[in-house]
Write an enzyme that holds these catalytic residues in place. Structure first.
Site, PDB file in Angstrom:
ATOM      1  N   GLU A  79       0.917  -1.071  -0.113  1.00  0.00           N
ATOM      2  CA  GLU A  79      -0.054  -0.006   0.082  1.00  0.00           C
ATOM      3  C   GLU A  79       0.987   1.073  -0.172  1.00  0.00           C
ATOM      4  OE1 GLU A  79      -4.138  -1.361   1.997  1.00  0.00           O
ATOM      5  OE2 GLU A  79      -2.309  -1.446   3.210  1.00  0.00           O
TER       6      GLU A  79
ATOM      7  N   CYS B 154       6.794  -7.698   6.813  1.00  0.00           N
ATOM      8  CA  CYS B 154       7.881  -7.149   7.389  1.00  0.00           C
ATOM      9  C   CYS B 154       8.371  -8.566   8.429  1.00  0.00           C
ATOM     10  CB  CYS B 154       7.501  -6.025   8.158  1.00  0.00           C
ATOM     11  SG  CYS B 154       9.181  -5.386   8.947  1.00  0.00           S
TER      12      CYS B 154
ATOM     13  N   SER C 257      12.145   5.802   7.702  1.00  0.00           N
ATOM     14  CA  SER C 257      11.840   5.413   9.115  1.00  0.00           C
ATOM     15  C   SER C 257      12.297   3.983   9.155  1.00  0.00           C
ATOM     16  CB  SER C 257      10.277   5.320   9.317  1.00  0.00           C
ATOM     17  OG  SER C 257       9.790   4.850  10.242  1.00  0.00           O
TER      18      SER C 257
ATOM     19  N   SER D 226      11.863   4.560  15.031  1.00  0.00           N
ATOM     20  CA  SER D 226      10.771   4.030  15.760  1.00  0.00           C
ATOM     21  C   SER D 226      11.208   3.660  17.084  1.00  0.00           C
ATOM     22  CB  SER D 226      10.134   2.793  14.959  1.00  0.00           C
ATOM     23  OG  SER D 226       9.436   3.531  13.910  1.00  0.00           O
ATOM     24  N   LEU D 227      11.264   4.417  18.100  1.00  0.00           N
ATOM     25  CA  LEU D 227      11.741   4.199  19.118  1.00  0.00           C
ATOM     26  C   LEU D 227      10.704   3.396  20.302  1.00  0.00           C
ATOM     27  CD1 LEU D 227      14.183   5.152  21.231  1.00  0.00           C
ATOM     28  CD2 LEU D 227      12.733   6.680  21.948  1.00  0.00           C
ATOM     29  N   HIS D 228       9.524   3.928  20.524  1.00  0.00           N
ATOM     30  CA  HIS D 228       8.475   3.188  21.189  1.00  0.00           C
ATOM     31  C   HIS D 228       8.425   2.742  22.652  1.00  0.00           C
ATOM     32  CE1 HIS D 228       6.681   3.681  17.394  1.00  0.00           C
ATOM     33  NE2 HIS D 228       7.392   2.628  16.557  1.00  0.00           N
TER      34      HIS D 228
ATOM     35  N   CYS E 144      -1.389   4.670  10.141  1.00  0.00           N
ATOM     36  CA  CYS E 144      -0.198   3.983  10.529  1.00  0.00           C
ATOM     37  C   CYS E 144      -0.438   2.541  11.076  1.00  0.00           C
ATOM     38  CB  CYS E 144       0.933   4.766  11.569  1.00  0.00           C
ATOM     39  SG  CYS E 144       1.293   6.301  11.167  1.00  0.00           S
TER      40      CYS E 144
HETATM   41  N1  SAH Z   1       9.387  -0.393   9.422  1.00  0.00           N
HETATM   42  C1  SAH Z   1       9.581   0.971   9.674  1.00  0.00           C
HETATM   43  C2  SAH Z   1       8.783   1.956   8.794  1.00  0.00           C
HETATM   44  C3  SAH Z   1       7.190   1.495   8.581  1.00  0.00           C
HETATM   45  S1  SAH Z   1       6.110   1.654  10.103  1.00  0.00           S
HETATM   46  C4  SAH Z   1       9.711   1.671  11.097  1.00  0.00           C
HETATM   47  O1  SAH Z   1       9.179   0.517  11.673  1.00  0.00           O
HETATM   48  O2  SAH Z   1       9.928   2.456  11.202  1.00  0.00           O
HETATM   49  C5  SAH Z   1       5.847   3.393  10.099  1.00  0.00           C
HETATM   50  C6  SAH Z   1       5.569   3.868  11.439  1.00  0.00           C
HETATM   51  O3  SAH Z   1       4.156   3.399  11.922  1.00  0.00           O
HETATM   52  C7  SAH Z   1       6.579   3.458  12.432  1.00  0.00           C
HETATM   53  O4  SAH Z   1       6.728   4.279  13.335  1.00  0.00           O
HETATM   54  C8  SAH Z   1       5.672   2.335  13.306  1.00  0.00           C
HETATM   55  O5  SAH Z   1       6.071   2.090  14.373  1.00  0.00           O
HETATM   56  C9  SAH Z   1       4.219   2.921  13.069  1.00  0.00           C
HETATM   57  N2  SAH Z   1       3.172   1.906  13.416  1.00  0.00           N
HETATM   58  C10 SAH Z   1       3.082   0.743  13.143  1.00  0.00           C
HETATM   59  N3  SAH Z   1       1.966   0.072  13.526  1.00  0.00           N
HETATM   60  C11 SAH Z   1       1.312   0.921  14.236  1.00  0.00           C
HETATM   61  C12 SAH Z   1       0.045   1.127  14.897  1.00  0.00           C
HETATM   62  N4  SAH Z   1      -0.905   0.101  14.851  1.00  0.00           N
HETATM   63  N5  SAH Z   1      -0.524   2.383  15.361  1.00  0.00           N
HETATM   64  C13 SAH Z   1       0.546   3.308  15.192  1.00  0.00           C
HETATM   65  N6  SAH Z   1       1.514   3.524  14.505  1.00  0.00           N
HETATM   66  C14 SAH Z   1       2.002   2.031  14.149  1.00  0.00           C
HETATM   67 FE1  SF4 Z   2       8.055  -3.858  10.499  1.00  0.00          FE
HETATM   68 FE2  SF4 Z   2       7.954  -1.094  10.864  1.00  0.00          FE
HETATM   69 FE3  SF4 Z   2       5.850  -2.794  11.433  1.00  0.00          FE
HETATM   70 FE4  SF4 Z   2       7.962  -3.016  12.974  1.00  0.00          FE
HETATM   71  S1  SF4 Z   2       6.729  -1.306  12.673  1.00  0.00           S
HETATM   72  S2  SF4 Z   2       6.804  -4.738  12.096  1.00  0.00           S
HETATM   73  S3  SF4 Z   2       9.496  -2.766  11.610  1.00  0.00           S
HETATM   74  S4  SF4 Z   2       6.751  -2.225   9.527  1.00  0.00           S
END
Ligand code: SAH
Ligand code: SF4
Length: 374
Positions: free
Chosen positions: A96, A116, A201, A223-225, A343
């Site tokens: 997408e 992924c 990212s 992506s710290l989280h 996202c």
């Molecule tokens: N794999 C890379 C880029 C794709 S994900 C990464 O993880 O950075 C893009 C962003 O969307 C990332 O910051 C990811 O953590 C966030 N994301 C993934 N799933 C999500 C969700 N369910 N709700 C909000 N953000 C999310």
């Molecule tokens: Fe992959 Fe980014 Fe999703 Fe983590 S947040 S599973 S690295 S796409």
């Protein structure tokens, strides 16, 4: 726009690679720049229409090259103008792209892989597992198609002004295909975007952060989280391989080459998981170490995750306390969630369409959280 295996898909070749290709077919290097302009600036896919190419070259190209894009499975526009495409990349896989229009810019969110392998707890792409890497051509084709479908005219008027590699997949785990695609986005003969307007990212693939800083230092979002290793090990399993200390050091090294003097840290807000006051303190410690901006992302729920979005008052508290500590903190607006374009809602398995439809029904129930911005 069909192709046979012997034809080179020109969409994925950076300008230097196009020059080599021209050399191989006995053409002068400057033809590469002409080709790039026709393909990427003007969005032309038919060689016959590339009028300033020598006639002999126009006639030669169809035997050796093609311009091939993925097919379009869905094209949906949300109430807020966000537009999402589902592209067929073959063998039951789909990816997408999401276009987010704003007054001063148009951002395209681009996928790098089908599925992924990183498998973050809160991400629906991760839950699908890994199918395959996209080719450079498939990455660039998302931008090419978006410009075309959004109606960019042949003078190349900019509709997509910014690209974020935040769609499906971990871009730095598809490095060899990512870099030529990024170079085309930046090249003045192709899309001519500045390095500040192209963002990769990553969940923190440290060795490839270093390589990107040398090969193509665009803006970086990490992506710290989670602000400590115990929690990050759980949420982003890649942390076990590249723990926080190593990740933060890699961020500092990247900053020596980055187009902006800060890293954007993304932090998905999960109720009672990473939204406590103690986490704010730990985040302040991290921000003292690495010049950064913090982007809080309200979690977009999906039923299998077993997780909830943080309450609005928790998100506000994070913004207040982090801002008071001098950290630029923003909350990402949730865009396009009526078409599952937010996202972590990207799900691209066509084999899974039925389940997806069921999921969006149940999401209507889950997504009751007040104060949604879309
Ligand atoms: N794999 C890379 C880029 C794709 S994900 C990464 O993880 O950075 C893009 C962003 O969307 C990332 O910051 C990811 O953590 C966030 N994301 C993934 N799933 C999500 C969700 N369910 N709700 C909000 N953000 C999310
Ligand atoms: Fe992959 Fe980014 Fe999703 Fe983590 S947040 S599973 S690295 S796409």
């Amino acid at each position: 726009m069909s192709a046979s295996a012997q034809l080179t898909n020109l969409l994925g070749l950076s300008v230097p690679q196009l020059e080599s290709f021209c050399g191989e077919i006995g053409e002068k290097p400057f033809r590469a720049r002409q080709l790039a302009r026709w393909l990427h600036k003007n969005g032309v896919s038919e060689f016959a229409g590339m009028t300033d190419l020598a006639k002999s070259l126009r006639e030669k190209l169809p035997a050796v090259a093609c311009v091939q894009t993925p097919g379009i499975i869905h094209d949906n526009t949300a109430r807020d103008g966000t537009r999402k495409w589902l592209f067929d990349v073959g063998q039951g896989n789909a990816v997408e792209s999401v276009f987010i229009p704003e007054t001063d810019r148009g951002t395209l969110c681009v996928s790098s892989q089908a599925g992924c392998a990183v498998n973050c707890r809160f991400c629906s792409t991760g839950k699908q597992g890994f199918a395959r890497n996209l080719s450079a051509a498939e990455i660039v084709a998302q931008l090419w198609l978006a410009n075309r479908l959004l109606g960019a005219d042949t003078k190349g008027e900019r509709i997509v002004t910014n690209v974020v590699m935040m769609g499906m997949g971990e871009p730095l785990l598809n490095y060899e295909q990512l870099v030529p695609a990024l170079k085309l986005m930046l090249d003045d003969h192709a899309y001519g975007l500045s390095r500040r307007r192209v963002t990769v990212s990553t969940s923190g693939v440290v060795p490839f952060m270093d390589r990107l800083s040398q090969d193509c230092p665009v803006a970086l979002a990490v992506s710290l989280h989670a602000p400590n290793d115990n929690l990050r090990d759980e949420l982003v399993p890649l942390n076990k391989k590249y723990p926080l200390r190593e990740l933060l050091d890699a961020c500092l090294r990247y900053l020596d080459h980055a187009p902006r003097p800060f890293i954007t840290f993304e932090y998905v807000m999960l109720q009672d998981v990473n939204d406590r006051d103690s986490h704010i303190q730990e985040l302040i410690g991290i921000a003292r170490h690495v010049p950064c901006k913090l982007n809080l992302i309200p979690f977009n729920p999906f039923p299998e995750s077993g997780l909830l979005r943080s309450r609005d008052d928790r998100i506000s508290r994070f913004v207040e306390r982090l801002s008071a500590a001098g950290i630029v903190t923003t909350v990402r607006k949730t865009r396009g969630d009526d078409i599952d374009a937010a996202c972590g809602q990207l799900a691209g398995d066509i084999k899974d369409r039925t389940r997806l439809a069921e999921r969006s029904q149940s999401e209507k129930i889950v997504q009751w959280v007040p104060g949604r911005t879309s």
